[in-house]
Enzyme design. Structure first.
Site, PDB file in Angstrom:
ATOM      1  N   LEU A 100       0.880  -1.163   0.000  1.00  9.85           N
ATOM      2  CA  LEU A 100       0.000   0.000   0.000  1.00  9.85           C
ATOM      3  C   LEU A 100       0.919   1.214   0.000  1.00  9.85           C
ATOM      4  O   LEU A 100       1.919   1.235   0.721  1.00  9.85           O
ATOM      5  CB  LEU A 100      -0.893   0.016   1.246  1.00  9.85           C
ATOM      6  N   ASP A 101       0.583   2.225  -0.802  1.00  9.68           N
ATOM      7  CA  ASP A 101       1.503   3.353  -0.917  1.00  9.68           C
ATOM      8  C   ASP A 101       1.436   4.261   0.307  1.00  9.68           C
ATOM      9  O   ASP A 101       0.628   4.069   1.222  1.00  9.68           O
ATOM     10  CB  ASP A 101       1.266   4.124  -2.220  1.00  9.68           C
ATOM     11  N   LEU A 102       2.287   5.251   0.305  1.00  8.60           N
ATOM     12  CA  LEU A 102       2.454   6.172   1.430  1.00  8.60           C
ATOM     13  C   LEU A 102       1.131   6.787   1.869  1.00  8.60           C
ATOM     14  O   LEU A 102       0.865   6.939   3.067  1.00  8.60           O
ATOM     15  CB  LEU A 102       3.447   7.275   1.032  1.00  8.60           C
ATOM     16  N   THR A 104      -1.986   5.635   1.347  1.00  7.89           N
ATOM     17  CA  THR A 104      -3.102   4.684   1.429  1.00  7.89           C
ATOM     18  C   THR A 104      -3.041   3.958   2.767  1.00  7.89           C
ATOM     19  O   THR A 104      -1.979   3.503   3.197  1.00  7.89           O
ATOM     20  CB  THR A 104      -3.041   3.663   0.286  1.00  7.89           C
TER      21      THR A 104
END
Length: 230
Positions: A100-102, A104
């Site tokens: 999961l990105d920064l 999210t």
């Protein structure tokens, strides 16, 4: 398993240090001192170091509520990582199941079982993931059709696989995808002229984020939850 490897895995020491404790006659196997690191441990053998029993810990399976502002990496020079929230002796052996990105938040699975994580992330398995998205512009019925038909993402040569878009209200929606393309949900909404302002993953396969977990908290999965992906 070799005895030196067993000692290293059960204590966290290096293989070199395991050899040293063996040479110092600090290790017994079924009551007898054993100094050879290459010694093959028989099934059900009782291994002790300084008279303390050593036991292999089984695979680790965790559910985390990933907070915003951290990355899914074991080490990062710029940002906090999800592993900074984990207090386990074997955390250096763990990896995230996908990313999961920064910006999210939500359900993140963490394990040291590579086969298990592969079953979740492999495109062949088509494991569904459900995201809750908050949008800058209203979501429309046309968007539902576009997501179901597949979208052309910027920089991609193939359409996305059919995705399910469910409207919660004018600027909120649930999205179910089976792929793991880079920033996929954000780019899908960009493809229909919208912008994701907040993104939260609620579900992976049949496993839903535990509502008792606050951002940054985690818990072990039950045997039944682990079995959902086998």
């Amino acid at each position: 398993m070799r005895l030196d490897r067993f000692i290293a895995e059960t204590t966290g020491m290096s293989r070199k240090d395991a050899t040293k404790v063996l040479q110092r006659a600090e290790v017994t196997v079924d009551g007898a001192v054993q100094k050879k690191g290459a010694f093959k441990l028989p099934a059900q053998a009782v291994v002790k170091w300084n008279n303390e029993p050593l036991e292999l810990v089984g695979p680790t399976y965790l559910m985390m509520h990933k907070p915003l502002g951290c990355v899914c990496a074991n080490d990062d020079g710029l940002h906090l990582t999800v592993f900074s929230y984990i207090n386990l002796p074997n955390k250096d052996k763990l990896h995230t199941v996908g990313r999961l990105d920064l910006d999210t938040s939500g359900l993140l699975l963490i394990t040291d079982d590579g086969q298990w994580s592969h079953r979740i992330t492999s495109p062949k398995q088509q494991c569904p993931k459900v995201y809750h998205a908050w949008l800058a512009e209203p979501v429309t019925e046309n968007d539902i059709t576009a997501f179901a038909q597949g979208l052309q993402l910027k920089g991609e040569t193939t359409l996305t696989a059919p995705a399910v878009l469910e409207i919660i209200n004018e600027r909120e929606a649930l999205v179910q995808v089976h792929e793991g393309r880079y920033h996929q949900v954000r780019r899908m909404f960009a493809a229909v002229g919208n912008k994701v302002e907040q993104l939260h993953r609620e579900q992976v396969g049949a496993l839903t984020l535990d509502t008792d977990l606050a951002p940054g908290e985690y818990r072990a999965l039950s045997a039944e939850e682990v079995a959902l992906f086998y």
